[in-house]
Design a protein around this motif. Structure first.
Motif, mmCIF file in Angstrom:
data_model
loop_
_atom_site.group_PDB
_atom_site.id
_atom_site.type_symbol
_atom_site.label_atom_id
_atom_site.label_comp_id
_atom_site.label_asym_id
_atom_site.label_seq_id
_atom_site.Cartn_x
_atom_site.Cartn_y
_atom_site.Cartn_z
ATOM 1 N N GLU A 1 3.518 19.916 45.882
ATOM 2 C CA GLU A 1 2.495 19.092 45.220
ATOM 3 C C GLU A 1 2.879 19.139 43.742
ATOM 4 O OE1 GLU A 1 -1.627 17.699 44.645
ATOM 5 O OE2 GLU A 1 -0.628 18.035 46.350
ATOM 6 N N MET A 2 3.240 20.077 43.131
ATOM 7 C CA MET A 2 3.534 20.261 41.816
ATOM 8 C C MET A 2 4.496 19.333 41.531
ATOM 9 S SD MET A 2 3.040 24.513 40.596
ATOM 10 C CE MET A 2 3.439 24.035 39.107
ATOM 11 N N TRP B 1 -0.061 17.231 37.958
ATOM 12 C CA TRP B 1 0.482 18.730 37.714
ATOM 13 C C TRP B 1 1.343 19.050 36.335
ATOM 14 C CZ3 TRP B 1 -1.746 22.972 39.528
ATOM 15 C CH2 TRP B 1 -2.535 23.012 40.359
ATOM 16 N N HIS B 2 1.743 17.778 35.979
ATOM 17 C CA HIS B 2 2.806 17.597 34.767
ATOM 18 C C HIS B 2 2.252 18.454 33.673
ATOM 19 C CE1 HIS B 2 6.180 16.437 32.540
ATOM 20 N NE2 HIS B 2 5.563 16.044 31.687
ATOM 21 N N SER C 1 -8.008 23.632 44.467
ATOM 22 C CA SER C 1 -7.101 23.201 43.526
ATOM 23 C C SER C 1 -6.643 21.980 43.789
ATOM 24 C CB SER C 1 -5.957 24.297 43.915
ATOM 25 O OG SER C 1 -6.081 25.642 43.616
ATOM 26 N N LEU D 1 -5.589 22.357 48.614
ATOM 27 C CA LEU D 1 -5.027 21.070 48.016
ATOM 28 C C LEU D 1 -5.692 20.007 48.459
ATOM 29 C CD1 LEU D 1 -1.218 22.470 47.888
ATOM 30 C CD2 LEU D 1 -2.812 22.466 46.120
ATOM 31 N N GLU E 1 4.481 23.971 45.967
ATOM 32 C CA GLU E 1 5.351 23.563 45.033
ATOM 33 C C GLU E 1 5.772 22.113 45.035
ATOM 34 O OE1 GLU E 1 7.316 28.036 45.113
ATOM 35 O OE2 GLU E 1 8.149 26.566 46.600
ATOM 36 N N ARG F 1 0.980 21.090 33.430
ATOM 37 C CA ARG F 1 -0.055 22.052 33.754
ATOM 38 C C ARG F 1 0.393 23.452 34.578
ATOM 39 N NH1 ARG F 1 -5.613 20.952 35.254
ATOM 40 N NH2 ARG F 1 -5.231 18.659 34.900
ATOM 41 N N TYR F 2 -0.100 24.525 33.879
ATOM 42 C CA TYR F 2 0.388 25.886 34.567
ATOM 43 C C TYR F 2 -0.777 26.344 35.454
ATOM 44 C CZ TYR F 2 2.497 30.404 34.983
ATOM 45 O OH TYR F 2 3.024 31.595 35.460
ATOM 46 N N PRO F 3 -0.586 26.571 36.649
ATOM 47 C CA PRO F 3 -1.631 26.817 37.705
ATOM 48 C C PRO F 3 -2.087 28.307 37.236
ATOM 49 C CG PRO F 3 0.659 27.097 38.722
ATOM 50 C CD PRO F 3 0.734 26.602 37.354
ATOM 51 N N ASN G 1 3.083 15.275 42.393
ATOM 52 C CA ASN G 1 1.854 14.870 41.879
ATOM 53 C C ASN G 1 1.931 14.932 40.322
ATOM 54 O OD1 ASN G 1 -0.745 14.047 41.141
ATOM 55 N ND2 ASN G 1 -1.623 15.628 42.733
ATOM 56 N N LEU H 1 -6.078 17.922 42.921
ATOM 57 C CA LEU H 1 -6.018 16.969 41.962
ATOM 58 C C LEU H 1 -5.738 15.690 42.482
ATOM 59 C CD1 LEU H 1 -3.963 18.984 39.181
ATOM 60 C CD2 LEU H 1 -6.458 18.541 39.144
#
Length: 469
Positions: free
Chosen positions: A350-351, A357-358, A378, A372, A348, A360-362, A354, A380
């Motif tokens: 990281e989302m 992850w904008h 996963s 990560l 969370e 972007r739905y995992p 970073n 990025l």
């Protein structure tokens, strides 16, 4: 109100908290279920093959009544080898993690871990995992699963065995499930998987999935249901009661709560990085990565290690706006309703930090922080240049953005002026962000103000009976 209640506050635990703490208790087990002939043979063969001489036995809280009997029995079996056996009765962070720190205190060369295990790779000592062997009537299991036969016809059926039933894994059980349910595809797996299987990549399929967890509604099921590929149905078969129940792990309320915490992490001015493991491989790399991403957004970070966390411990860090828990896959998610500040997992954070992850739905929730890192599935890459300069918080409405060095005009008093609206007062708060700004910094050391004193012999003995030499 009792005296123990009055002595406790928001910043400390009561004097009876240690006695009243709820232990990590699962289904009660007997000595035979956790220490039978298979367990004894595995232990003795493993120790003799590698020549270990100082072995630690790590038990969860509910196994402790049997720990002495297991230790004595193992010593008798290894009497010719002169092996020393130690019992680890209280773990530093969680019973699922191998406590290499405690084992190092007795200079152990190996650890035998009993019960629930996250199977995070230990970096210092070799580990043997022993699971209980709980009774399960396979015929009753097949009868209960017959209700899913119609739904399984054109779908992939995934059956996961919890730690207490992994001894049933084999072609015989797989054949019985195929004959009873007749799915288009059948996948029989262990959870948590052994280290070799966890690295192998399973072939993806376009079929819809029905997942069955043979165990109980526990932390392992929560972890599995969040990290596994999407499934149309989740079911739990409780081997102790023989009941089959459906479960929906990803509810709308759960998703909203986690995204709210992600927004709170974006709004934070200071992040507390809680290190809840000292043995899992890669935790230092994750700390460095989080610090780098936070710095790119102008967010300060503080590194915290307080053992097992609780609201009283974390309430002492008033300057922290949000906590990031860096722990094993089974120990990195907390329902922070009881805490004064939100707690998010590494994924969370990281989302939140970073920008890759904008929007972007995992595909699945990531509980293992190693995924990560650059070699994880996963991962990025982080680029501070991609952080938007103007971003509005969805929680507070505050404007936030990237740190732009060109906007810093140090030495210009006009740049530090604050414009306020009419009839509005400006309120500032000092949360003691740095140690020097705090009004109380501990006892006055009076450095350089006292005369050197001659060294003298102090008290010796035990506190109940000190004696002078």
């Amino acid at each position: 109100m009792t005296s123990s209640e009055t002595s406790a506050s928001a910043f400390s635990s009561s004097d009876t908290a240690a006695l009243e703490r709820q232990a990590e208790v699962e289904q009660p087990v007997t000595l035979e279920q956790i220490w039978n002939e298979n367990h004894r043979r595995s232990c003795v063969d493993w120790i003799r093959k590698s020549g270990y001489k100082r072995v630690c036995l790590q038990f969860p809280d509910d196994y402790l009544p049997h720990s002495n009997a297991i230790s004595v029995g193992l010593k008798e079996l290894l009497a010719p080898e002169d092996v020393k056996v130690f019992i680890l009765a209280d773990t530093t962070y969680g019973s699922c993690c191998v406590d290499e720190i405690a084992a190092a205190h007795v200079d152990a060369d190996s650890v035998i871990h009993f019960g629930n295990a996250c199977r995070s790779r230990a970096t210092r000592l070799p580990v043997l995992y022993l699971y209980p062997e709980l009774p399960l009537d396979v015929n009753v299991l097949l009868d209960k699963l017959l209700s899913l036969r119609a739904d399984s016809k054109d779908r992939q059926l995934c059956v996961y065995l919890d730690i207490g039933y992994q001894y049933l894994y084999g072609e015989q059980l797989k054949k019985q499930l195929l004959e009873a349910l007749e799915p288009k595809e059948l996948l029989l797996e262990l959870f948590p998987p052994i280290e070799a299987d966890s690295k192998t990549t399973k072939e993806t399929t376009s079929l819809e999935r029905i997942c069955i967890f043979i165990g109980a509604d526990n932390q392992r099921f929560a972890n599995l249901s969040l990290t596994a590929p999407a499934a149309v149905q989740w079911h739990i078969y409780d081997g102790s009661s023989g009941s089959l129940s459906s479960k929906n792990p990803l509810t709308a309320q759960f998703i909203r709560r986690r995204y709210f915490h992600i927004e709170k992490c974006k709004d934070a001015q200071t992040l507390g990085l809680i290190v809840a493991t000292l043995s899992a491989e890669g935790y230092l790399d994750v700390v460095t990565r989080l610090q780098t991403m936070a710095k790119g957004r102008g967010i300060k970070t503080q590194l915290i290690s307080v053992g097992r966390i609780n609201p009283a411990k974390l309430a002492n860090f008033l300057e922290i706006d949000c906590f990031v828990l860096i722990g094993c896959p089974f120990n990195n998610m907390y329902d922070s309703k009881e805490y004064y500040k939100p707690i998010v997992s590494v994924f969370e954070a990281e989302m939140a930090l970073n920008p890759a992850w904008h929007m972007r739905y995992p595909e699945a929730y990531v509980t293992d922080f190693k995924q990560l890192l650059p070699e994880g599935r996963s991962f990025l890459p982080f680029d501070a240049a991609d952080i938007p300069e103007n971003d509005v918080s969805l929680v507070s409405g505050r404007l936030r953005g990237a740190v732009n060095d060109s906007l810093q005009t140090a030495g210009d008093p006009a740049s530090l002026a604050l414009a306020t609206q009419a009839k509005m007062a400006l309120m500032t708060t000092d949360t003691g962000l740095s140690f020097e700004d705090r009004t109380w910094q501990g006892l006055d050391p009076a450095l350089g103000q006292t005369e050197p004193a001659k060294l003298q012999q102090g008290l010796s003995g035990i506190p109940i009976n000190y004696s002078h030499q």
